[in-house]
Design a protein around this motif. Structure first.
Motif, PDB file in Angstrom:
ATOM      1  N   LEU A   4      49.857  62.504  81.103  1.00  0.00           N
ATOM      2  CA  LEU A   4      49.005  62.364  82.095  1.00  0.00           C
ATOM      3  C   LEU A   4      49.589  62.571  83.525  1.00  0.00           C
ATOM      4  N   VAL A   5      49.506  63.594  84.195  1.00  0.00           N
ATOM      5  CA  VAL A   5      50.081  64.187  85.391  1.00  0.00           C
ATOM      6  C   VAL A   5      49.228  64.064  86.574  1.00  0.00           C
ATOM      7  N   GLU A   6      49.396  63.131  87.458  1.00  0.00           N
ATOM      8  CA  GLU A   6      48.563  63.168  88.692  1.00  0.00           C
ATOM      9  C   GLU A   6      48.997  64.292  89.750  1.00  0.00           C
ATOM     10  N   SER A   7      48.149  64.753  90.591  1.00  0.00           N
ATOM     11  CA  SER A   7      48.624  65.743  91.508  1.00  0.00           C
ATOM     12  C   SER A   7      47.493  65.549  92.806  1.00  0.00           C
ATOM     13  N   GLY A   8      47.711  66.296  93.918  1.00  0.00           N
ATOM     14  CA  GLY A   8      46.745  66.063  95.116  1.00  0.00           C
ATOM     15  C   GLY A   8      46.971  64.885  95.920  1.00  0.00           C
ATOM     16  N   GLY A   9      48.084  64.177  95.875  1.00  0.00           N
ATOM     17  CA  GLY A   9      48.304  63.131  96.759  1.00  0.00           C
ATOM     18  C   GLY A   9      48.858  63.833  97.918  1.00  0.00           C
ATOM     19  N   GLY A  10      49.136  63.167  99.151  1.00  0.00           N
ATOM     20  CA  GLY A  10      49.449  63.655 100.359  1.00  0.00           C
ATOM     21  C   GLY A  10      49.029  62.786 101.647  1.00  0.00           C
ATOM     22  N   ALA A  97      44.947  56.686  84.331  1.00  0.00           N
ATOM     23  CA  ALA A  97      45.267  55.996  83.154  1.00  0.00           C
ATOM     24  C   ALA A  97      44.049  56.183  81.913  1.00  0.00           C
ATOM     25  N   ALA A  98      44.131  56.143  80.500  1.00  0.00           N
ATOM     26  CA  ALA A  98      43.452  56.410  79.587  1.00  0.00           C
ATOM     27  C   ALA A  98      43.346  55.123  78.576  1.00  0.00           C
ATOM     28  N   ALA A  99      42.044  55.311  78.198  1.00  0.00           N
ATOM     29  CA  ALA A  99      41.734  53.987  77.289  1.00  0.00           C
ATOM     30  C   ALA A  99      40.994  54.431  76.328  1.00  0.00           C
ATOM     31  N   MET A 100      40.832  53.775  75.171  1.00  0.00           N
ATOM     32  CA  MET A 100      39.667  54.034  74.243  1.00  0.00           C
ATOM     33  C   MET A 100      38.621  53.468  74.570  1.00  0.00           C
ATOM     34  N   GLU A 101      38.531  52.353  75.293  1.00  0.00           N
ATOM     35  CA  GLU A 101      37.169  51.848  75.852  1.00  0.00           C
ATOM     36  C   GLU A 101      37.344  51.640  77.363  1.00  0.00           C
ATOM     37  N   ALA A 102      36.159  51.801  78.154  1.00  0.00           N
ATOM     38  CA  ALA A 102      36.206  51.929  79.611  1.00  0.00           C
ATOM     39  C   ALA A 102      36.151  50.399  79.830  1.00  0.00           C
ATOM     40  N   CYS A 103      37.274  50.052  81.017  1.00  0.00           N
ATOM     41  CA  CYS A 103      37.525  48.742  81.294  1.00  0.00           C
ATOM     42  C   CYS A 103      37.847  48.820  82.759  1.00  0.00           C
ATOM     43  N   SER A 105      40.523  46.601  83.621  1.00  0.00           N
ATOM     44  CA  SER A 105      41.748  45.703  83.383  1.00  0.00           C
ATOM     45  C   SER A 105      42.839  46.673  82.993  1.00  0.00           C
ATOM     46  N   HIS A 106      43.965  46.718  83.956  1.00  0.00           N
ATOM     47  CA  HIS A 106      44.960  47.599  83.581  1.00  0.00           C
ATOM     48  C   HIS A 106      45.585  47.477  82.247  1.00  0.00           C
ATOM     49  N   SER A 107      45.522  46.285  81.672  1.00  0.00           N
ATOM     50  CA  SER A 107      45.989  46.012  80.482  1.00  0.00           C
ATOM     51  C   SER A 107      45.261  46.551  79.191  1.00  0.00           C
ATOM     52  N   GLY A 108      44.085  47.138  79.709  1.00  0.00           N
ATOM     53  CA  GLY A 108      43.313  47.799  78.630  1.00  0.00           C
ATOM     54  C   GLY A 108      43.633  49.175  78.493  1.00  0.00           C
ATOM     55  N   TYR A 109      44.401  49.850  79.144  1.00  0.00           N
ATOM     56  CA  TYR A 109      44.813  51.241  79.423  1.00  0.00           C
ATOM     57  C   TYR A 109      46.044  51.575  78.778  1.00  0.00           C
ATOM     58  N   GLU A 110      46.183  52.427  77.768  1.00  0.00           N
ATOM     59  CA  GLU A 110      47.148  52.696  76.735  1.00  0.00           C
ATOM     60  C   GLU A 110      48.161  53.860  77.384  1.00  0.00           C
ATOM     61  N   TYR A 111      47.635  54.749  78.248  1.00  0.00           N
ATOM     62  CA  TYR A 111      48.561  55.801  78.603  1.00  0.00           C
ATOM     63  C   TYR A 111      48.421  55.979  80.130  1.00  0.00           C
ATOM     64  N   TRP A 112      49.391  56.167  80.881  1.00  0.00           N
ATOM     65  CA  TRP A 112      49.555  56.080  82.170  1.00  0.00           C
ATOM     66  C   TRP A 112      50.260  57.607  82.733  1.00  0.00           C
ATOM     67  N   GLY A 113      49.872  57.889  83.972  1.00  0.00           N
ATOM     68  CA  GLY A 113      50.667  59.001  84.723  1.00  0.00           C
ATOM     69  C   GLY A 113      51.675  58.308  85.458  1.00  0.00           C
ATOM     70  N   GLN A 114      52.492  59.048  86.254  1.00  0.00           N
ATOM     71  CA  GLN A 114      53.583  58.771  86.924  1.00  0.00           C
ATOM     72  C   GLN A 114      53.118  58.198  88.112  1.00  0.00           C
ATOM     73  N   GLY A 115      52.033  58.549  88.683  1.00  0.00           N
ATOM     74  CA  GLY A 115      51.683  58.517  90.062  1.00  0.00           C
ATOM     75  C   GLY A 115      51.674  59.506  91.134  1.00  0.00           C
TER      76      GLY A 115
END
Length: 122
Positions: A4-10, A97-103, A105-115
């Motif tokens: 997962l790759v985020e962009s657009g910040g600044g 972040a990506a999760a099998m079920e919407a929630c 809590s950050h603990s519910g998310y399995e995959y994360w981008g670098q920010g």
């Protein structure tokens, strides 16, 4: 490789707008719920907005409601967070972040981008 790759910040001025993007690859992320989180210096990571796999259901913190919009393009595996009326309080690193079920809590998310950094300053 799952990514997962985020962009657009600044840097953005108070009252301004920004659209963050998150590009996914390596897995069928069209089946996953997506969440956007932020982490300010010295603070815990906080949920900002979430969207279920189909895009039919979205949810936000009270702070984000009415100002931020989460959306997704499953055909291209792109996920977005449109942020309007920004203020100094939302200065943070933003993560998707990506999760099998919407929630919320950050603990519910399995995959994360670098920010991606979003400094709000005049």
């Amino acid at each position: 490789q799952v990514q997962l790759v985020e962009s657009g910040g600044g840097l953005v001025q108070p009252g301004g707008s920004l659209r963050l993007s998150c590009a996914a690859s390596g897995r069928t992320f069209s089946n996953y719920a997506i969440g956007w989180f932020r982490q300010a210096p010295g603070k815990e990571r906080q949920f900002v907005a979430g969207i279920n796999w189909s895009g039919e259901r979205t949810f936000y913190t009270d702070d984000a409601k009415g100002r931020f919009t989460i959306s997704r393009d499953n055909s291209n595996l792109l996920f977005y967070l449109q942020m309007n009326s920004l203020n100094n309080a939302v200065t943070a690193v933003y993560y998707c972040a990506a999760a099998m079920e919407a929630c919320v809590s950050h603990s519910g998310y399995e995959y994360w981008g670098q920010g991606t950094q979003v400094p709000v300053s005049s």
